[in-house]
Design an enzyme around this catalytic site. Structure first.
Site, short mmCIF file in Angstrom:
data_model
loop_
_atom_site.label_atom_id
_atom_site.label_comp_id
_atom_site.label_asym_id
_atom_site.label_seq_id
_atom_site.Cartn_x
_atom_site.Cartn_y
_atom_site.Cartn_z
N ASP A 14 1.03 -1.17 -0.15
CA ASP A 14 -0.07 -0.11 -0.05
C ASP A 14 0.91 1.18 -0.13
O ASP A 14 0.53 2.33 0.53
CB ASP A 14 -0.97 -0.01 1.25
CG ASP A 14 -1.72 -1.20 1.25
OD1 ASP A 14 -2.45 -1.53 0.32
OD2 ASP A 14 -1.90 -1.97 2.52
N GLY A 41 -3.88 -4.07 -5.03
CA GLY A 41 -4.67 -2.85 -5.41
C GLY A 41 -3.69 -1.71 -5.65
O GLY A 41 -3.68 -0.85 -4.65
N GLN A 231 2.43 -5.71 -3.19
CA GLN A 231 2.71 -5.96 -1.96
C GLN A 231 4.07 -5.27 -1.53
O GLN A 231 4.14 -4.28 -2.06
CB GLN A 231 2.58 -7.48 -1.45
CG GLN A 231 1.41 -8.05 -1.71
CD GLN A 231 1.08 -8.53 -2.97
OE1 GLN A 231 1.84 -9.23 -3.59
NE2 GLN A 231 -0.16 -8.33 -3.43
#
Length: 436
Positions: A14, A41, A231
């Site tokens: 993130d 993401g 990641q």
């Protein structure tokens, strides 16, 4: 011969890698994902739109750039085609500039169910999986009975699929998991399988290649290649905070195995980190804040997982962990993101060293991570918006002091400072980063 540049995260994921890949993409001919799957993401914002990518490389919105999903990546056919549909709905045609490795492993519907079954079985010891089937798929890959994208082109694929599915069902029974009633995205296994196989047929229309040959030939031709990681380093299966890690090598070493390039073909390594720390899911977190300061970091930074939606745990920057990640990856350039989140903090702290078993250390320990105490250093905040900062010199003096401290204590230059989520909110401290 050209070398592969690498961009990866130096914390627990993130860090904002997607935005940085998108910003650097114009300097490259090829963007290639080398590990992970839809547990990623990567968020991009430009032209008034926000996009979240899970499997597809973050250069996909640049039509002149070839995007490659490498052999180290896992593909869930259904999730992949939903992502393709999102991209097409926004006016882009990814089939024109996206290639997929025939060696990339497939996440079967039962892999997703196995993820849930294992987390339930572990109870309080669960690792906080995204439940996308990542761990079970990598397990089958290592056990040598996984299925790869290239296998789907063979006549006996359905037979092999059913055999692996049957193996999973036997395992469900051993875990006392009620697979017959469990829903995947509110669908029964049969319903989800129908969508999965339909999506797989659509994937076959894309360019499925021997990506290791493609990447190496591109380097021989003098093309610029950027490897995109998912990641973060502290989630690496070997060097992360084990066992609370992902199931792949998220470090520079993963580029070699995830794309099929030799170690001597690695060029610049861009390490991305937040100006503070976050973590999703279970596991140790030495600088975690359980108070109103941690909540303020979460609120200011909108710290909620782009894949899971879960609230992220928040804490101060951790120098021992950052230096460890720099060492493991051979980082040549640092990229700091979300420094704007700290704009209204009167005091900012950084973990300078640890105390482990009563001993002061600057090393990130391999075990006993739960017993770490931190020695914090305090900085006065700058209490100033960074919205109008276009160059490094425009940053407040105290913000530059904070960044100078990080450079000095990591012995690594900061090349980019991200002052917001938008593509344009990017300050280049060093110019001409590509292929220096």
């Amino acid at each position: 011969m050209k070398k592969v540049d690498v961009i990866l995260g130096l914390q627990w994921g993130d860090e904002g890698k997607g935005k940085i890949v998108d910003a650097l993409a114009p300097d490259y001919d090829i963007i290639a994902r080398f590990q992970g799957g839809p547990n990623a993401g990567h968020t991009l914002e430009f032209d008034g739109h926000k996009y979240v990518l899970h499997t597809i490389p973050s250069g996909i919105f640049h039509s002149h750039i070839t995007n490659v999903i490498g052999n180290g990546v896992l593909i869930d056919a259904h999730i992949f085609m939903k992502e393709i549909a999102m991209i097409r709905a926004n006016g882009y045609e990814p089939s024109k500039n996206l290639k997929l490795s025939q060696k990339a492993h497939l996440i079967l519907p039962t892999h997703r169910m196995m993820d849930v079954a294992l987390e339930q079985f572990k109870g309080k010891e669960k690792i906080g999986s995204t439940l996308k089937g990542i761990g079970p798929t990598y397990t089958d890959k290592t056990a040598r009975h996984g299925l790869r994208l290239g296998d789907s082109l063979e006549a006996d694929f359905k037979t092999r699929y059913e055999a692996l599915k049957a193996t999973h069902i036997r395992q469900f029974e051993g875990l006392n998991f009620d697979w017959k009633t469990y829903k995947i995205e509110n669908l029964s296994l049969d319903e989800y399988e129908q969508k999965w196989f339909s999506a797989l047929e659509e994937i076959k229309k894309f360019d499925i290649i021997s990506s290791e040959y493609f990447i190496n030939q591109a380097l021989n031709e003098g093309k610029n290649v950027l490897a995109e990681g998912a990641q973060g380093t502290l989630l690496d299966i070997d060097f992360g905070s084990y066992p609370f890690v992902t199931s792949s090598n998220t470090t520079t070493a993963g580029v070699c195995t995830g794309l099929g390039v030799a170690p001597n073909k690695i060029g610049n390594v861009y390490g991305v980190f937040k100006a503070y720390c976050t973590r999703v899911g279970s596991g140790p977190f030495p600088t975690e804040l359980h108070d109103e300061i941690g909540e303020k970091l979460r609120k200011n930074g909108n710290e909620f997982g782009s894949t899971t939606g879960r609230a992220r745990r928040c804490g101060w920057l951790d120098l021992p962990a950052l230096n460890y990640a720099i060492m493991i990856n051979g980082v040549t350039n640092l990229i700091v993101t979300k420094i704007d989140v700290l704009n209204d903090f009167p005091t900012i702290e950084v973990a300078e060293t640890y105390v482990v078993n009563g001993q002061k250390t600057a090393e990130f320990p391999s075990i006993n991570l739960d017993n770490i105490k931190t020695n914090l250093m305090s900085f006065k905040g700058w209490n100033h918006s960074l919205a109008n900062a276009k160059n490094y010199e425009d940053l407040p003096k105290r913000a530059k002091s904070y960044l100078d401290f990080i450079e000095k204590n990591t012995n690594t230059a900061i090349s980019i400072v991200s002052t917001g989520p938008n593509r344009l909110e990017t300050i280049y401290k060093s110019k001409n980063l590509c292929c220096e």
